[in-house]
Design a protein around this motif. Structure first.
Motif, PDB file in Angstrom:
ATOM      1  N   LEU A 123       0.819  -1.209   0.000  1.00 24.67           N
ATOM      2  CA  LEU A 123       0.000   0.000   0.000  1.00 24.67           C
ATOM      3  C   LEU A 123       0.851   1.258   0.000  1.00 24.67           C
ATOM      4  CD1 LEU A 123      -2.749  -1.104   2.531  1.00 24.67           C
ATOM      5  CD2 LEU A 123      -2.942  -0.903   0.056  1.00 24.67           C
ATOM      6  N   GLU A 124       2.044   1.164   0.559  1.00 21.11           N
ATOM      7  CA  GLU A 124       2.937   2.325   0.572  1.00 21.11           C
ATOM      8  C   GLU A 124       3.659   2.470  -0.778  1.00 21.11           C
ATOM      9  OE1 GLU A 124       4.175   3.718   3.916  1.00 21.11           O
ATOM     10  OE2 GLU A 124       5.954   4.792   3.227  1.00 21.11           O
ATOM     11  N   LEU A 125       4.026   1.330  -1.366  1.00 19.80           N
ATOM     12  CA  LEU A 125       4.790   1.349  -2.623  1.00 19.80           C
ATOM     13  C   LEU A 125       3.947   1.791  -3.819  1.00 19.80           C
ATOM     14  CD1 LEU A 125       6.962  -1.900  -2.773  1.00 19.80           C
ATOM     15  CD2 LEU A 125       7.753   0.447  -2.997  1.00 19.80           C
ATOM     16  N   ALA A 126       2.699   1.281  -3.875  1.00 17.34           N
ATOM     17  CA  ALA A 126       1.891   1.440  -5.084  1.00 17.34           C
ATOM     18  C   ALA A 126       1.739   2.901  -5.513  1.00 17.34           C
ATOM     19  CB  ALA A 126       0.537   0.767  -4.894  1.00 17.34           C
ATOM     20  N   PRO A 127       1.306   3.802  -4.620  1.00  7.39           N
ATOM     21  CA  PRO A 127       1.137   5.188  -5.092  1.00  7.39           C
ATOM     22  C   PRO A 127       2.450   5.830  -5.517  1.00  7.39           C
ATOM     23  CG  PRO A 127       0.720   5.018  -2.732  1.00  7.39           C
ATOM     24  CD  PRO A 127       0.869   3.631  -3.243  1.00  7.39           C
ATOM     25  N   ARG A 128       3.533   5.439  -4.868  1.00  8.75           N
ATOM     26  CA  ARG A 128       4.830   6.034  -5.241  1.00  8.75           C
ATOM     27  C   ARG A 128       5.231   5.610  -6.644  1.00  8.75           C
ATOM     28  NH1 ARG A 128       8.746   4.931  -0.226  1.00  8.75           N
ATOM     29  NH2 ARG A 128      10.229   6.222  -1.360  1.00  8.75           N
ATOM     30  N   LEU A 129       5.053   4.325  -6.954  1.00 10.29           N
ATOM     31  CA  LEU A 129       5.439   3.857  -8.292  1.00 10.29           C
ATOM     32  C   LEU A 129       4.518   4.420  -9.362  1.00 10.29           C
ATOM     33  CD1 LEU A 129       6.484   0.174  -7.550  1.00 10.29           C
ATOM     34  CD2 LEU A 129       7.924   1.955  -8.513  1.00 10.29           C
ATOM     35  N   GLN A 130       3.221   4.521  -9.029  1.00  8.38           N
ATOM     36  CA  GLN A 130       2.286   5.066 -10.026  1.00  8.38           C
ATOM     37  C   GLN A 130       2.623   6.509 -10.352  1.00  8.38           C
ATOM     38  OE1 GLN A 130      -0.859   3.209 -11.538  1.00  8.38           O
ATOM     39  NE2 GLN A 130       0.284   4.607 -12.834  1.00  8.38           N
ATOM     40  N   LYS A 131       3.121   7.237  -9.347  1.00 11.07           N
ATOM     41  CA  LYS A 131       3.494   8.632  -9.551  1.00 11.07           C
ATOM     42  C   LYS A 131       4.710   8.742 -10.469  1.00 11.07           C
ATOM     43  CE  LYS A 131       3.823  12.623  -6.538  1.00 11.07           C
ATOM     44  NZ  LYS A 131       4.188  12.989  -5.167  1.00 11.07           N
ATOM     45  N   VAL A 132       5.638   7.805 -10.295  1.00  8.95           N
ATOM     46  CA  VAL A 132       6.861   7.847 -11.101  1.00  8.95           C
ATOM     47  C   VAL A 132       6.585   7.369 -12.531  1.00  8.95           C
ATOM     48  CG1 VAL A 132       9.184   6.879 -11.322  1.00  8.95           C
ATOM     49  CG2 VAL A 132       8.340   7.579  -9.094  1.00  8.95           C
ATOM     50  N   PHE A 133       5.650   6.401 -12.658  1.00  2.89           N
ATOM     51  CA  PHE A 133       5.293   5.896 -13.991  1.00  2.89           C
ATOM     52  C   PHE A 133       3.819   6.187 -14.257  1.00  2.89           C
ATOM     53  CE2 PHE A 133       8.618   3.025 -12.317  1.00  2.89           C
ATOM     54  CZ  PHE A 133       9.626   3.344 -13.210  1.00  2.89           C
ATOM     55  N   PRO A 134       3.492   7.442 -14.529  1.00  2.00           N
ATOM     56  CA  PRO A 134       2.079   7.842 -14.569  1.00  2.00           C
ATOM     57  C   PRO A 134       1.275   7.209 -15.698  1.00  2.00           C
ATOM     58  CG  PRO A 134       3.498   9.664 -15.236  1.00  2.00           C
ATOM     59  CD  PRO A 134       4.395   8.581 -14.752  1.00  2.00           C
ATOM     60  N   THR A 135       1.905   6.811 -16.799  1.00  3.90           N
ATOM     61  CA  THR A 135       1.116   6.277 -17.915  1.00  3.90           C
ATOM     62  C   THR A 135       1.155   4.754 -17.962  1.00  3.90           C
ATOM     63  OG1 THR A 135       3.024   6.453 -19.367  1.00  3.90           O
ATOM     64  CG2 THR A 135       1.493   8.301 -19.369  1.00  3.90           C
ATOM     65  N   THR A 136       1.907   4.145 -17.057  1.00  2.00           N
ATOM     66  CA  THR A 136       2.048   2.691 -17.077  1.00  2.00           C
ATOM     67  C   THR A 136       0.886   2.058 -16.316  1.00  2.00           C
ATOM     68  OG1 THR A 136       4.427   2.992 -17.055  1.00  2.00           O
ATOM     69  CG2 THR A 136       3.624   0.790 -16.541  1.00  2.00           C
ATOM     70  N   MET A 137       0.335   1.004 -16.906  1.00  4.33           N
ATOM     71  CA  MET A 137      -0.736   0.268 -16.233  1.00  4.33           C
ATOM     72  C   MET A 137      -0.131  -0.556 -15.098  1.00  4.33           C
ATOM     73  SD  MET A 137      -3.965  -0.518 -16.361  1.00  4.33           S
ATOM     74  CE  MET A 137      -5.155  -1.812 -16.090  1.00  4.33           C
ATOM     75  N   ILE A 138      -0.572  -0.280 -13.878  1.00  3.17           N
ATOM     76  CA  ILE A 138      -0.040  -1.001 -12.719  1.00  3.17           C
ATOM     77  C   ILE A 138      -1.180  -1.717 -12.002  1.00  3.17           C
ATOM     78  CG2 ILE A 138       1.153  -0.780 -10.502  1.00  3.17           C
ATOM     79  CD1 ILE A 138       2.590   1.639 -11.528  1.00  3.17           C
ATOM     80  N   HIS A 139      -0.991  -2.982 -11.717  1.00  2.20           N
ATOM     81  CA  HIS A 139      -1.951  -3.700 -10.880  1.00  2.20           C
ATOM     82  C   HIS A 139      -1.416  -3.794  -9.463  1.00  2.20           C
ATOM     83  CE1 HIS A 139      -4.508  -6.079 -14.019  1.00  2.20           C
ATOM     84  NE2 HIS A 139      -4.746  -4.781 -14.030  1.00  2.20           N
ATOM     85  N   VAL A 140      -2.300  -3.575  -8.493  1.00  8.71           N
ATOM     86  CA  VAL A 140      -1.913  -3.647  -7.087  1.00  8.71           C
ATOM     87  C   VAL A 140      -2.707  -4.780  -6.456  1.00  8.71           C
ATOM     88  CG1 VAL A 140      -1.707  -2.376  -4.931  1.00  8.71           C
ATOM     89  CG2 VAL A 140      -1.556  -1.166  -7.113  1.00  8.71           C
ATOM     90  N   LEU A 141      -2.027  -5.839  -6.055  1.00  8.54           N
ATOM     91  CA  LEU A 141      -2.727  -7.038  -5.602  1.00  8.54           C
ATOM     92  C   LEU A 141      -2.386  -7.360  -4.152  1.00  8.54           C
ATOM     93  CD1 LEU A 141      -1.951  -9.267  -8.704  1.00  8.54           C
ATOM     94  CD2 LEU A 141      -3.945  -7.860  -8.344  1.00  8.54           C
ATOM     95  N   TYR A 142      -3.422  -7.482  -3.335  1.00  7.81           N
ATOM     96  CA  TYR A 142      -3.254  -7.932  -1.953  1.00  7.81           C
ATOM     97  C   TYR A 142      -4.594  -8.514  -1.529  1.00  7.81           C
ATOM     98  CZ  TYR A 142      -5.414  -3.358  -1.278  1.00  7.81           C
ATOM     99  OH  TYR A 142      -6.255  -2.285  -1.362  1.00  7.81           O
ATOM    100  N   GLY A 143      -4.618  -9.215  -0.415  1.00 11.19           N
ATOM    101  CA  GLY A 143      -5.861  -9.828   0.034  1.00 11.19           C
ATOM    102  C   GLY A 143      -6.922  -8.766   0.262  1.00 11.19           C
ATOM    103  N   GLY A 144      -8.065  -8.879  -0.434  1.00  7.27           N
ATOM    104  CA  GLY A 144      -9.138  -7.901  -0.279  1.00  7.27           C
ATOM    105  C   GLY A 144      -8.996  -6.698  -1.189  1.00  7.27           C
ATOM    106  N   ALA A 145      -8.078  -6.748  -2.144  1.00  9.59           N
ATOM    107  CA  ALA A 145      -7.924  -5.630  -3.077  1.00  9.59           C
ATOM    108  C   ALA A 145      -9.085  -5.630  -4.064  1.00  9.59           C
ATOM    109  CB  ALA A 145      -6.606  -5.752  -3.833  1.00  9.59           C
TER     110      ALA A 145
END
Lengths: 198, 461
Positions: free
Chosen positions: B191-213
């Motif tokens: 949860l801490e990593l995902a927004p940081r990476l999305q900010k650095v790669f704004p146009t890249t499709m990123i999936h964030v997977l965890y229990g209950g996502a």
């Protein structure tokens, strides 16, 4: 399903076996859930002549049912074996579980009431047949009472005493239908023991 | 791919590309696919989907061993045998991964065997801050290792800026059209990593997977997931990065380690990132980068020990031990946010009512823990009582930390180093208090303190 359980089946903590005078003298199984999880189940003391229930339907019970019935975690049948065994052992009455529709049973891969009794080592006999596939879930009390008979009896019964077993009771329609089917087939008296009071 | 789908179309076989994308690299139960049995069978016949039994049996000398083909679990007590009403014989199911939907001997697992998609090679990289010299060096080493398909260990102290080091190597891999997974044992870290990476790669499709996502459609070239979620993948990734590679339960649960290897392609390189590598990790490394210094060049805060004799009994009597109370009062007076770590949920729950209502408690079973951490960050509450779930991945400016019962075996040296690493991460507040309240000093406490002092010395050289 006869394996030793070393960790709580609900929260995976290691189980510590506590020896008390009760466990020494009373015939009982080793626990399969920890004290913390056990404390979350709320006992009822609801007993009438016709119906006995053991637990209330609270959050812990909701999670239990979800994992047991919908995640199909069959080993959880062992969680309440002590309670069921205590209430049902050495009974002279014939024990009749509420049946599942055969298709539904195939889909779930097991009959949850049968497995509960099986884990508690209680002999039972199937005398009822489900005539419809619909469930009682999501219906009002009035709707539930007005449906056509849910069960039929598979044979003529001797004029003896019978106990119905179900997992959960809310309005009591299922039990009432099953009771009627048994009485119509010649039963002398029918009572019910249900694990959870909704 | 074009030609094949054309042919398939004539046979009435065409699935929407996004439906196919959601199957690539995944290992799925047949009943989870939203298509008719007829269609699935056609795909299997055409060789586009591969089937395998869910539970495989290995005949040993004395008894039969089982293995779950999804989570690769082999612990015999996790396999339950029962009479199955579906296949009318004795079936075996795996309890280890039952939360992802039960799989039994009669379950069919499917993997995509058709053509793989072309990844876009153009990605936006919007990251403007600069790396320190040490970070830059490590980043180049890591990128070189990935290029050479070599395993790499990135060993960096808490607060060295590990995540920033990953940006450039991830960008390089994205540009090559690789599919990348950043996995970690902790949901909080995801949860801490995902927004940081999305900010650095704004146009890249990123999936964030965890229990209950929430469910995420189609296909992502970059996946950030808990190691548990990797059970759902098979031979999917060209680059695998395991962050916090020594955290519980990854080191403890062998099937999670196997899941990492199963989820990546056989020749894909793995990068392990951690502040406290186990001796096993240190041994199996190929490439190695070591950062003993924090990004702001200040030394790591060294923990101090404070006795808190018979604290268990005091909590039981509903008393807050004096030294602990004073420590909390000082924090509140100085308006510093703080965390207090407890060894067990029971003790945390016992202690919680003894604090002011402005202080909350979080533990692993708490559904609102995301919100509570946010409250601490926004200074809506003064402090949080927590179990070891917050030992990693949490960064709050000017945070002060206490550990109650630091001698408890749950606080290993690496856990204590991680906890101490929560303090002084911000450039503006590079120092802070880290205090271990104890009922007798344990070996692990000593080891943790020595290691922190050693790292500070190495950094000064």
């Amino acid at each position: 399903m006869n394996k030793e359980v070393t960790h709580c089946l609900l929260c995976e903590r290691e189980l510590q076996q506590v020896i008390t005078w009760q466990t020494l003298f009373e015939r009982s199984w080793p626990p399969v859930i920890c004290e913390r999880c056990e404390a979350k189940f709320e006992r009822t003391h609801y007993t009438t002549e016709e119906l006995t229930t053991i637990f209330y339907y609270n959050d812990a019970m909701k999670n239990f049912l979800r994992q047991y019935k919908f995640s199909q975690d069959i080993i959880l049948a062992k969680v309440f074996r002590q309670e069921l065994n205590k209430l049902l052992r050495n009974r002279s009455e014939t024990i009749v579980p509420i049946p599942m529709n055969p298709l539904k049973k195939k889909e779930r891969t097991f009959a949850h009431i049968d497995e509960l009794l099986h884990a508690a080592e209680i002999p039972y006999e199937h005398l009822l047949e489900k005539t419809t596939t619909e469930t009682q879930v999501g219906k009002s009390k009035l709707q539930r009472q007005q449906v056509a008979p849910l069960f039929s009896c598979t044979k003529e019964l001797a004029a003896k005493h019978y106990i119905l077993i179900d997992d959960i009771v809310t309005t009591g329609t299922t039990i009432a239908h099953a009771k009627k089917a048994l009485l119509d087939a010649g039963a002398e008296s029918v009572t019910a023991i249900v694990l959870i009071k909704g | 791919m074009q030609r094949r789908t054309k042919k398939a179309h004539y046979l009435g076989l065409l699935l929407h590309p996004s439906a196919i994308h959601s199957m690539i690299g995944r290992i799925m139960r047949r009943e989870d696919l939203p298509y008719t049995s007829k269609l699935i069978n056609l795909y299997i016949e055409r060789g586009l989907l591969k089937t395998q039994p869910a539970i495989s049996t290995i005949q040993g000398l004395l008894k039969t061993h089982f293995r779950c083909e999804r989570c690769l679990n082999t612990q015999s007590e996790k396999f339950i045998h029962f009479h199955c009403a579906k296949c009318e014989q004795v079936c075996t199911y795996c309890r280890h991964c039952i939360t992802m939907g039960r799989i039994a001997s009669c379950t069919q697992l499917l993997t995509w065997a058709g053509p793989s998609p072309q990844h876009p090679k153009k990605h936006q990289f919007s990251w403007t801050s600069t790396l320190t010299e040490l970070q830059q060096h490590a980043s180049l080493e890591l990128a070189a290792s990935i290029q050479q398909k070599r395993q790499h260990l990135l060993h960096a102290v808490c607060g060295a800026g590990k995540t920033e080091i990953l940006f450039q190597p991830i960008y390089n891999a994205l540009q090559k059209g690789f599919r990348i997974c950043v996995a970690t044992p902790r949901t909080d870290v995801v949860l801490e990593l995902a927004p940081r990476l999305q900010k650095v790669f704004p146009t890249t499709m990123i999936h964030v997977l965890y229990g209950g996502a929430p469910e995420q459609q189609s296909y992502a070239q970059l996946v950030i997931a808990t190691t548990h979620q990797l059970y759902r993948f098979a031979k999917a990734f060209d680059v695998m990065i395991v962050d916090e590679a020594d955290a519980f339960p990854y080191t403890f649960d062998e099937s999670l380690q196997k899941a990492v290897y199963k989820a990546k392609k056989p020749d894909a390189p793995i990068t392990f990132v951690t502040a406290t590598p186990s001796s096993k990790l240190l041994k199996q490394r190929d490439g190695y980068s070591f950062l003993p210094r924090r990004y702001h060049n200040h030394p790591l805060p060294v923990p101090r020990f404070q006795s808190l004799w018979r604290y268990k009994r005091q909590f039981k009597k509903d008393k807050l031990p004096k030294q602990l109370r004073q420590w909390v009062e000082q924090r509140i007076e100085a308006k510093q946010p703080f965390l207090i770590f407890f060894p067990t949920i029971e003790m945390l729950e016992q202690a919680l009512p003894l604090f002011s209502p402005n202080i909350l408690g979080v533990h692993a079973e708490d559904p609102t823990r995301k919100e509570k951490i946010l409250k601490l960050r926004n200074a809506e509450i003064q402090g949080l009582l927590t179990t070891t779930i917050l030992e990693r991945g949490i960064t709050i400016a000017n945070l002060q930390v206490a550990v109650v019962g630091a001698e408890n075996p749950i606080f290993t040296a690496s856990a204590l180093i991680q906890i101490a690493g929560r303090v002084g991460r911000d450039e503006q507040y590079p120092t802070g208090d880290i205090i271990f309240f104890h009922h007798g000093i344990s070996l692990e406490m000593d080891l943790a303190k020595q290691e922190i002092q050693r790292l500070n010395e190495v950094a000064n050289e």
